[in-house]
Design a protein around this motif. Structure first.
Motif, PDB file in Angstrom:
ATOM      1  N   VAL A  88       0.814  -1.309   0.002  1.00 33.98           N
ATOM      2  CA  VAL A  88       0.023  -0.072  -0.177  1.00 33.98           C
ATOM      3  C   VAL A  88       1.022   1.215   0.046  1.00 33.98           C
ATOM      4  O   VAL A  88       0.458   2.196  -0.721  1.00 33.98           O
ATOM      5  CB  VAL A  88      -0.901  -0.001   1.170  1.00 33.98           C
ATOM      6  CG1 VAL A  88      -1.759   1.287   1.056  1.00 33.98           C
ATOM      7  CG2 VAL A  88      -1.730  -1.383   1.258  1.00 33.98           C
ATOM      8  N   VAL A  89       1.921   1.151   0.551  1.00 37.71           N
ATOM      9  CA  VAL A  89       2.746   2.342   0.892  1.00 37.71           C
ATOM     10  C   VAL A  89       4.270   1.837   0.215  1.00 37.71           C
ATOM     11  O   VAL A  89       4.454   0.552   0.578  1.00 37.71           O
ATOM     12  CB  VAL A  89       3.271   3.002   2.092  1.00 37.71           C
ATOM     13  CG1 VAL A  89       1.913   3.744   2.485  1.00 37.71           C
ATOM     14  CG2 VAL A  89       3.354   1.813   3.228  1.00 37.71           C
ATOM     15  N   ASP A  90       5.145   2.900  -0.338  1.00 41.84           N
ATOM     16  CA  ASP A  90       6.398   2.177  -0.873  1.00 41.84           C
ATOM     17  C   ASP A  90       7.445   2.686   0.264  1.00 41.84           C
ATOM     18  O   ASP A  90       7.943   3.859   0.142  1.00 41.84           O
ATOM     19  CB  ASP A  90       6.567   2.899  -2.279  1.00 41.84           C
ATOM     20  CG  ASP A  90       7.952   2.442  -2.725  1.00 41.84           C
ATOM     21  OD1 ASP A  90       8.473   1.688  -2.289  1.00 41.84           O
ATOM     22  OD2 ASP A  90       8.375   3.341  -3.661  1.00 41.84           O
ATOM     23  N   CYS A  91       7.792   1.843   0.960  1.00 42.68           N
ATOM     24  CA  CYS A  91       8.708   2.011   2.156  1.00 42.68           C
ATOM     25  C   CYS A  91      10.086   2.009   1.626  1.00 42.68           C
ATOM     26  O   CYS A  91      11.227   2.498   2.173  1.00 42.68           O
ATOM     27  CB  CYS A  91       8.528   1.299   3.261  1.00 42.68           C
ATOM     28  SG  CYS A  91       6.989   1.233   4.061  1.00 42.68           S
ATOM     29  N   GLU A  92      10.269   1.485   0.414  1.00 37.96           N
ATOM     30  CA  GLU A  92      11.810   1.356   0.162  1.00 37.96           C
ATOM     31  C   GLU A  92      12.183   2.260  -1.253  1.00 37.96           C
ATOM     32  O   GLU A  92      13.015   2.167  -1.728  1.00 37.96           O
ATOM     33  CB  GLU A  92      11.980  -0.124  -0.748  1.00 37.96           C
ATOM     34  CG  GLU A  92      11.636  -1.357   0.406  1.00 37.96           C
ATOM     35  CD  GLU A  92      12.479  -1.467   1.374  1.00 37.96           C
ATOM     36  OE1 GLU A  92      13.876  -1.040   1.161  1.00 37.96           O
ATOM     37  OE2 GLU A  92      12.292  -1.861   2.906  1.00 37.96           O
ATOM     38  N   GLY A  93      11.177   3.103  -1.696  1.00 31.91           N
ATOM     39  CA  GLY A  93      11.486   4.023  -2.653  1.00 31.91           C
ATOM     40  C   GLY A  93      12.647   4.727  -2.982  1.00 31.91           C
ATOM     41  O   GLY A  93      13.598   4.361  -2.380  1.00 31.91           O
ATOM     42  N   CYS A  97      12.058   5.037   3.755  1.00 29.54           N
ATOM     43  CA  CYS A  97      11.606   5.661   4.924  1.00 29.54           C
ATOM     44  C   CYS A  97      12.707   5.528   5.941  1.00 29.54           C
ATOM     45  O   CYS A  97      13.244   4.218   6.333  1.00 29.54           O
ATOM     46  CB  CYS A  97      10.231   5.060   5.245  1.00 29.54           C
ATOM     47  SG  CYS A  97       9.610   5.690   6.751  1.00 29.54           S
ATOM     48  N   PRO A  98      12.916   6.445   7.115  1.00 28.47           N
ATOM     49  CA  PRO A  98      13.928   6.397   8.040  1.00 28.47           C
ATOM     50  C   PRO A  98      13.573   5.567   9.084  1.00 28.47           C
ATOM     51  O   PRO A  98      14.249   4.814   9.867  1.00 28.47           O
ATOM     52  CB  PRO A  98      14.152   7.824   8.512  1.00 28.47           C
ATOM     53  CG  PRO A  98      12.936   8.608   8.102  1.00 28.47           C
ATOM     54  CD  PRO A  98      12.223   7.819   6.782  1.00 28.47           C
ATOM     55  N   LEU A  99      12.237   5.131   9.118  1.00 27.37           N
ATOM     56  CA  LEU A  99      11.621   4.122  10.162  1.00 27.37           C
ATOM     57  C   LEU A  99      11.710   2.636   9.672  1.00 27.37           C
ATOM     58  O   LEU A  99      11.229   1.918  10.366  1.00 27.37           O
ATOM     59  CB  LEU A  99      10.211   4.684  10.449  1.00 27.37           C
ATOM     60  CG  LEU A  99      10.019   5.998  11.287  1.00 27.37           C
ATOM     61  CD1 LEU A  99       8.545   6.227  11.249  1.00 27.37           C
ATOM     62  CD2 LEU A  99      10.770   6.109  12.344  1.00 27.37           C
ATOM     63  N   ASN A 100      11.996   2.401   8.426  1.00 23.83           N
ATOM     64  CA  ASN A 100      11.873   1.293   7.725  1.00 23.83           C
ATOM     65  C   ASN A 100      12.410  -0.051   8.634  1.00 23.83           C
ATOM     66  O   ASN A 100      11.781  -1.279   8.777  1.00 23.83           O
ATOM     67  CB  ASN A 100      12.807   1.207   6.371  1.00 23.83           C
ATOM     68  CG  ASN A 100      12.274   0.288   5.476  1.00 23.83           C
ATOM     69  OD1 ASN A 100      10.997  -0.590   5.913  1.00 23.83           O
ATOM     70  ND2 ASN A 100      12.814  -0.026   4.576  1.00 23.83           N
TER      71      ASN A 100
END
Length: 144
Positions: A88-93, A97-100
């Protein structure tokens, strides 16, 4: 969660053909009836044909027909196919994301996405055109 335009159109094309009652509308007629660009409808129809959910015949007397596989197709499976396997969201784009490394949101969103698909899995295209939807689709398709 918002469906891609092509996913929405694919479902509507399948539903429209499910109530065709022997008629074989053309891609252009379906596009016009749904008020979508012909080129977009043609791409979706080509993918549905590739998946074996509809048959398309060219030329005089041609048109679109729903296959038996299309009638019994799981709505969840159709949505998964058109939406793809992405999160749903692209955390690895391009900017991860720093919270990954310690985020719990990604897993929660993945579970919600799977619950969404699971709720659609038992429904077939035929189920989606039961009354009152089927008669409404017929009225719309007969409108000038």
């Amino acid at each position: 969660m918002r469906l891609l335009r092509s996913t929405d159109l694919a479902l509507r094309v399948l539903m429209r053909l499910a109530v065709a009652d022997g008629a074989t509308p053309t891609t252009r007629e379906v596009a016009d009836g749904m008020e979508v660009p012909y080129t977009h409808a043609a791409k979706v129809v080509a993918e549905l044909q590739h998946l074996g959910l509809l048959a398309a015949r060219r030329g005089r007397g041609g048109g679109l027909t729903l296959t038996e596989k299309g009638r019994t197709a799981s709505v969840g499976a159709v949505v998964r196919t058109f939406e793809g396997e992405g999160d749903v969201v692209d955390c690895e784009g391009s900017t991860p994301c720093p919270l990954n490394s310690g985020c719990r949101l990604r897993g929660a969103l993945r579970r919600a996405q799977e619950a969404f698909y699971a709720s659609l899995d038992p429904l077939t295209v035929t189920d989606m055109v039961a009354s009152p939807t089927g008669p409404l689709l017929l009225d719309i398709s007969r409108a000038p």
